[in-house]
Scaffold this active site. Sequence first.
Site, mmCIF file in Angstrom:
data_model
loop_
_atom_site.group_PDB
_atom_site.id
_atom_site.type_symbol
_atom_site.label_atom_id
_atom_site.label_comp_id
_atom_site.label_asym_id
_atom_site.label_seq_id
_atom_site.Cartn_x
_atom_site.Cartn_y
_atom_site.Cartn_z
ATOM 1 C CB CYS A 284 2.432 -6.437 -1.468
ATOM 2 S SG CYS A 284 1.057 -7.573 -1.746
ATOM 3 N NE ARG B 114 6.632 -5.666 4.612
ATOM 4 C CZ ARG B 114 5.772 -6.676 4.803
ATOM 5 N NH1 ARG B 114 5.337 -7.361 3.766
ATOM 6 N NH2 ARG B 114 5.317 -6.961 6.018
ATOM 7 C CG ASP C 53 -2.265 -7.742 -3.429
ATOM 8 O OD1 ASP C 53 -1.482 -8.707 -3.597
ATOM 9 O OD2 ASP C 53 -2.834 -7.518 -2.343
ATOM 10 C CG HIS D 279 -0.068 -5.808 4.388
ATOM 11 N ND1 HIS D 279 0.720 -5.958 5.512
ATOM 12 C CD2 HIS D 279 0.459 -6.651 3.454
ATOM 13 C CE1 HIS D 279 1.660 -6.845 5.270
ATOM 14 N NE2 HIS D 279 1.526 -7.277 4.038
ATOM 15 C CD GLN E 21 4.100 -5.035 0.872
ATOM 16 O OE1 GLN E 21 4.282 -6.130 1.399
ATOM 17 N NE2 GLN E 21 4.950 -4.522 0.001
ATOM 18 N NE ARG F 60 0.471 -11.749 7.318
ATOM 19 C CZ ARG F 60 1.099 -11.777 6.142
ATOM 20 N NH1 ARG F 60 1.117 -12.888 5.426
ATOM 21 N NH2 ARG F 60 1.707 -10.707 5.682
HETATM 22 N N1 CP Z 1 3.812 -9.007 1.158
HETATM 23 C C1 CP Z 1 3.646 -9.814 2.216
HETATM 24 O O1 CP Z 1 3.154 -9.426 3.263
HETATM 25 O O2 CP Z 1 4.119 -11.078 2.034
HETATM 26 P P1 CP Z 1 3.976 -12.322 3.028
HETATM 27 O O3 CP Z 1 2.536 -12.762 2.986
HETATM 28 O O4 CP Z 1 4.901 -13.346 2.459
HETATM 29 O O5 CP Z 1 4.375 -11.893 4.404
HETATM 30 N N1 NVA Z 2 -3.892 -8.941 -0.340
HETATM 31 C C1 NVA Z 2 -3.047 -10.066 -0.029
HETATM 32 C C2 NVA Z 2 -1.715 -9.582 0.486
HETATM 33 C C3 NVA Z 2 -0.738 -10.675 0.803
HETATM 34 C C4 NVA Z 2 0.556 -10.149 1.341
HETATM 35 C C5 NVA Z 2 -3.710 -10.960 0.977
HETATM 36 O O1 NVA Z 2 -4.327 -10.440 1.924
HETATM 37 O O2 NVA Z 2 -3.664 -12.190 0.828
#
Ligand code: CP
Ligand code: NVA
Length: 307
Positions: free
Chosen positions: A263, A291, A224, A133, A136, A106
């Site tokens: 998500c 997930r 989101d 992502h 997800q 990440r």
């Molecule tokens: N939806 C998602 O990716 O959550 P986290 O940021 O908790 O991993």
């Molecule tokens: N769009 C959000 C998703 C988190 C899982 C972010 O990037 O923070």
Amino acid sequence: MSKGPKHFLDINELPLSELKSMLAASSAMKAKQKAHQPVRPLEGKTLAMIFERPSTRTRVSFDVAMRQLGGEPIMLTGAEMQLGRGETIADTARVLSRYVDAIMIRILNHEALLELAAYATVPVINGLTRRSHPCQVMADLMTYEEHRGPIEGRTVAWTGDDNNVLASWAHAAERFKFKLNVATPPELAPKKVMRDWIKATNAPIVLGTDPEAAVKGADCVVTDTWVSMGDKEGEHRHNVLKPYQVNAKLMSLAKPDALFMHCLPAHRGEEVTDEVIDGPQSVVFDEAENRLHAQKGILAWCFDAVK
Ligand code: CP
Ligand code: NVA
């Protein structure tokens, strides 16, 4: 020449048949796990997980997925690694490839993900960047199809800003052939690179600014957070995004059996009301659970263990 590692970087980079086989494997492994007959195709394999940003779902679901499949996860944070002191992504990729069998990362900078994949000799999985992502949305596709059957030909509505989750939904719409109606404020609309990609691929995606028009008749409504990791000007974003909130009134314009997806983490009272996220159309915790199962399919595919 030997073929390179099987990276999972973005949904639109993989053939539909491979994506479908990952989802089928995910469902099969989910059923086995629920029946207390776990499958362990990753015995002896190790996954390095690098988190440059916080995570609850991605971190725990990848960790548990590796363990349930018989493998071992190693949790790393960018700040604790030499990466945080200036070691290059390329060297990190080369070193980790000597120890582990796959890397999940990440990292906000998508170019850094691509560089890691270019130098790693083991599979690299995108655990979220600023751009996309994909893990997800694989879980979301799995969730939609569990509840409502094939997503092909259906209509999904997105209301909110242009962000990484929307990009992966767009990639999925192009591959899985469902319509994606997008409503964003004009100043937070998808960027030129996404608009050009939609044109070039003829993806069934309609970009607009009216949330009611986007949601009308939809089979699924998705939103989101209004402030993604790395976003600035939170207060301004809240002001321009207010009309894009998913509330009972907006939800009532979708099909009566439409699903609501998010998500998570959610900001209740901002992008979604309690009434919707806790209501009967919401499947947000099924998405969160999936997930775990969807990532098993992705991991098995990366390791060439999809049966
Ligand atoms: N939806 C998602 O990716 O959550 P986290 O940021 O908790 O991993
Ligand atoms: N769009 C959000 C998703 C988190 C899982 C972010 O990037 O923070």
